[in-house]
Write a protein that holds these residues in place. Structure first.
Motif, mmCIF file in Angstrom:
data_model
loop_
_atom_site.group_PDB
_atom_site.id
_atom_site.type_symbol
_atom_site.label_atom_id
_atom_site.label_comp_id
_atom_site.label_asym_id
_atom_site.label_seq_id
_atom_site.Cartn_x
_atom_site.Cartn_y
_atom_site.Cartn_z
ATOM 1 N N GLY A 141 -26.176 12.471 -5.131
ATOM 2 C CA GLY A 141 -27.027 11.712 -5.638
ATOM 3 C C GLY A 141 -28.730 12.454 -5.723
ATOM 4 O O GLY A 141 -29.215 13.171 -4.968
ATOM 5 N N HIS A 142 -29.357 11.302 -6.191
ATOM 6 C CA HIS A 142 -30.806 11.373 -6.117
ATOM 7 C C HIS A 142 -31.905 12.577 -4.890
ATOM 8 O O HIS A 142 -32.254 13.781 -4.960
ATOM 9 N N ARG A 143 -30.735 11.767 -4.086
ATOM 10 C CA ARG A 143 -31.304 12.184 -2.431
ATOM 11 C C ARG A 143 -30.019 13.617 -2.039
ATOM 12 O O ARG A 143 -31.275 14.204 -1.275
ATOM 13 N N ASP A 144 -29.782 13.795 -3.001
ATOM 14 C CA ASP A 144 -29.620 15.460 -2.962
ATOM 15 C C ASP A 144 -30.725 16.611 -3.349
ATOM 16 O O ASP A 144 -30.126 17.749 -2.601
ATOM 17 N N HIS A 145 -31.259 16.396 -3.801
ATOM 18 C CA HIS A 145 -32.419 17.216 -4.585
ATOM 19 C C HIS A 145 -33.892 16.870 -4.180
ATOM 20 O O HIS A 145 -34.038 17.914 -3.364
ATOM 21 N N LEU A 146 -34.129 15.618 -3.324
ATOM 22 C CA LEU A 146 -35.153 15.804 -2.533
ATOM 23 C C LEU A 146 -35.050 14.526 -1.533
ATOM 24 O O LEU A 146 -34.399 13.331 -1.887
ATOM 25 N N ALA A 147 -36.271 14.117 -0.966
ATOM 26 C CA ALA A 147 -36.045 13.471 0.012
ATOM 27 C C ALA A 147 -36.150 11.916 -0.487
ATOM 28 O O ALA A 147 -37.327 11.682 -1.202
ATOM 29 N N THR A 148 -35.357 10.984 -0.815
ATOM 30 C CA THR A 148 -35.645 9.535 -1.716
ATOM 31 C C THR A 148 -35.043 8.795 -1.289
ATOM 32 O O THR A 148 -33.536 9.293 -0.834
ATOM 33 N N SER A 149 -35.067 7.111 -0.980
ATOM 34 C CA SER A 149 -33.581 6.144 -0.826
ATOM 35 C C SER A 149 -32.692 6.460 -1.904
ATOM 36 O O SER A 149 -31.056 5.832 -1.912
ATOM 37 N N CYS A 150 -32.913 6.906 -3.015
ATOM 38 C CA CYS A 150 -32.023 6.485 -4.668
ATOM 39 C C CYS A 150 -30.549 7.817 -4.330
ATOM 40 O O CYS A 150 -30.846 8.855 -3.924
ATOM 41 N N PRO A 151 -29.329 7.275 -4.984
ATOM 42 C CA PRO A 151 -29.360 6.146 -5.418
ATOM 43 C C PRO A 151 -28.390 4.841 -4.647
ATOM 44 O O PRO A 151 -28.311 4.305 -5.199
ATOM 45 N N GLY A 152 -29.484 4.574 -3.480
ATOM 46 C CA GLY A 152 -29.323 3.590 -2.266
ATOM 47 C C GLY A 152 -27.805 4.395 -1.724
ATOM 48 O O GLY A 152 -26.901 4.670 -2.222
ATOM 49 N N ASP A 153 -27.649 3.680 -0.380
ATOM 50 C CA ASP A 153 -26.547 4.067 0.883
ATOM 51 C C ASP A 153 -25.047 3.343 0.025
ATOM 52 O O ASP A 153 -24.520 3.820 -0.266
ATOM 53 N N ARG A 154 -25.092 2.087 -0.638
ATOM 54 C CA ARG A 154 -23.803 2.061 -1.147
ATOM 55 C C ARG A 154 -23.806 2.544 -2.159
ATOM 56 O O ARG A 154 -22.474 3.685 -2.350
ATOM 57 N N LEU A 155 -24.001 2.896 -3.368
ATOM 58 C CA LEU A 155 -24.071 3.450 -5.103
ATOM 59 C C LEU A 155 -23.429 5.258 -4.303
ATOM 60 O O LEU A 155 -22.563 5.819 -4.788
ATOM 61 N N TYR A 156 -23.991 5.759 -3.082
ATOM 62 C CA TYR A 156 -24.098 6.857 -2.778
ATOM 63 C C TYR A 156 -23.134 7.310 -2.034
ATOM 64 O O TYR A 156 -22.558 7.992 -2.079
ATOM 65 N N GLY A 157 -22.271 6.401 -1.398
ATOM 66 C CA GLY A 157 -21.089 5.415 -0.554
ATOM 67 C C GLY A 157 -20.069 6.616 -2.105
ATOM 68 O O GLY A 157 -18.802 7.094 -1.144
ATOM 69 N N PHE A 158 -20.480 5.596 -3.150
ATOM 70 C CA PHE A 158 -19.513 6.147 -4.154
ATOM 71 C C PHE A 158 -19.653 7.206 -4.214
ATOM 72 O O PHE A 158 -17.833 7.409 -5.641
ATOM 73 N N VAL A 159 -20.681 8.173 -4.831
ATOM 74 C CA VAL A 159 -21.184 9.551 -4.829
ATOM 75 C C VAL A 159 -19.912 10.437 -3.661
ATOM 76 O O VAL A 159 -19.259 11.312 -4.696
#
Ligand SMILES: [Zn+2]
Ligand SMILES: [Zn+2]
Length: 243
Positions: A141-159
């Motif tokens: 997820g985008h948040r794995d590169h730097l501090a951001t909410s992206c891609p949101g907790d819901r979608l990140y669960g699917f990641v």
């Protein structure tokens, strides 16, 4: 079946410049969302306008050369072509992120549900980026590169639970590689297709090489199913094998 929408089909503006300096074989695919709220359009016709306005924002607001993402996917199982395969992205937030990872943005916000069709579109997009785009098997997820909410907790669960990996798709998505002869096509998707054709009762050898016997089975299959007969396994013929 996932529908692919090319840049010309969604009316993309011309990019200002392009960099082919990307090495996705060292990373994979990074997942994004649009915003924290509700942004998914219930009517698919509106998704096209949404993609155009994201491009306008990136080119006019951010002054980037083009829409930042490689692909965008919507809840109606469509893939919109952004920068496309082989092109460096501007979406992942760090230079190593943009160097080694493609970027696929879901047209959803953090408050939108993640529909089955969105998951299917992600699987199909990632299959293409691996097949046609040479991406390694990483998905983050985008948040794995730097501090951001992206891609949101819901979608990140699917990641995190690997739901977006095309290997977990109910039906194998077309890998974006045309199986044709001549010359012989060698790609790992050839064996997948040959195995499926054997299951369907066609006689051919499963050897991972698309040569004359694969082509003649393909041609007969296309004639049998009323498809365009060209002896090439593109998306329509591939999908028809699993329909
Ligand atoms: Zn993002
Ligand atoms: Zn849509």
């Amino acid at each position: 079946m996932t529908t692919f929408v090319s840049r010309s089909e969604w009316g993309a503006r011309a990019r200002r410049n392009v960099s082919y300096n990307i090495t996705p074989q060292h990373g994979g695919v990074t997942v994004h969302y649009v915003d924290t709220g509700n942004v998914a359009r219930q009517n698919h016709e509106e998704c096209v306008g949404q993609v155009r306005s994201i491009q306008d924002y990136h080119m006019d607001g951010k002054e980037w050369s083009d829409i930042a993402y490689t692909y965008l996917v919507c809840i109606h199982d469509h893939i919109f072509e952004g920068r496309g395969t082989g092109v460096r992205t501007a979406a992942n937030g760090t230079s190593s992120g943009n160097q080694n990872w493609y970027a696929v943005c879901g047209l959803v916000g953090g408050a939108d549900p993640v529909s089955d069709q969105l998951v299917t579109a992600y699987q199909a997009a990632i299959a293409r980026l691996r097949g046609a785009g040479g991406a390694a098997e990483g998905i983050n997820g985008h948040r794995d590169h730097l501090a951001t909410s992206c891609p949101g907790d819901r979608l990140y669960g699917f990641v995190q639970d690997d739901s977006l990996d095309p290997r977990n798709a109910a039906v194998p998505p077309w890998p974006g590689v045309y199986l044709s002869y001549p010359p012989i096509t060698r790609h790992r998707s050839v064996a997948t297709w040959q195995r499926r054709m054997r299951e369907l009762g066609w006689s051919l050898t499963v050897d991972g090489a698309y040569g004359p016997s694969s082509k003649s089975a393909c041609t007969a299959f296309q004639r049998d199913r009323g498809l365009g007969v060209d002896g090439i396994v593109g998306q329509n013929t591939w999908d028809a094998c699993w329909a």
